[in-house]
Design a protein around this motif. Sequence first.
Motif: not given
Length: 177
Positions: A121-141
């Motif tokens: 599915x296509x969900x549209x376009x997003x701008x940088x101003x609509x998004x915030x970096x998520x804190x780095x989660x500890x996970x596997x490789x």
Amino acid sequence: MSNKQALRELQQRLAQRMQAAREQSQAASWLAVEAAGAPLLLSLRQASEIFTPVPLKPVPYGQPWMLGVANLRGGLHTVVDLASFLGLRESESAARLDGGQTRLVSLNPELNVNCALLVDRLLGLRGDDQLQPESAASGGLRPRFAGERMRDADGRVWQVLDLEALARHPQFLRIVI
């Protein structure tokens, strides 16, 4: 006389819109897609065109996620089921190309890989101003093509895919079983 006036007004409106478009910075940076329910962001600089699914020619001895080859605007493109490649769904239950919302997203020709990704599915376009970096989660490789995660205003977390790194990834390039 009224036709001339209407034409002049139309030309003025078009000129104003074109000027506004030139002055406005590019608002969209990301193409938002969904693959097996996973929200993904593809850079508009790395993605190229969006196509409705077309008939594919199967390729013998190809990986299960490699669906075949398609003729897109006169060029042959390998078609990869993105969800299957990412391990989000079993290859046997790969998305069917006749689905109403599935689309093919071709990679930018500058990446030197004639490839299109099947997305659910296509969900549209997003701008940088609509998004915030998520804190780095500890996970596997994580593979290099899995970029950062971003959160939108609704709290939905998006996985960024670096299509250039994906196009260079050894597993992605190994299409033969």
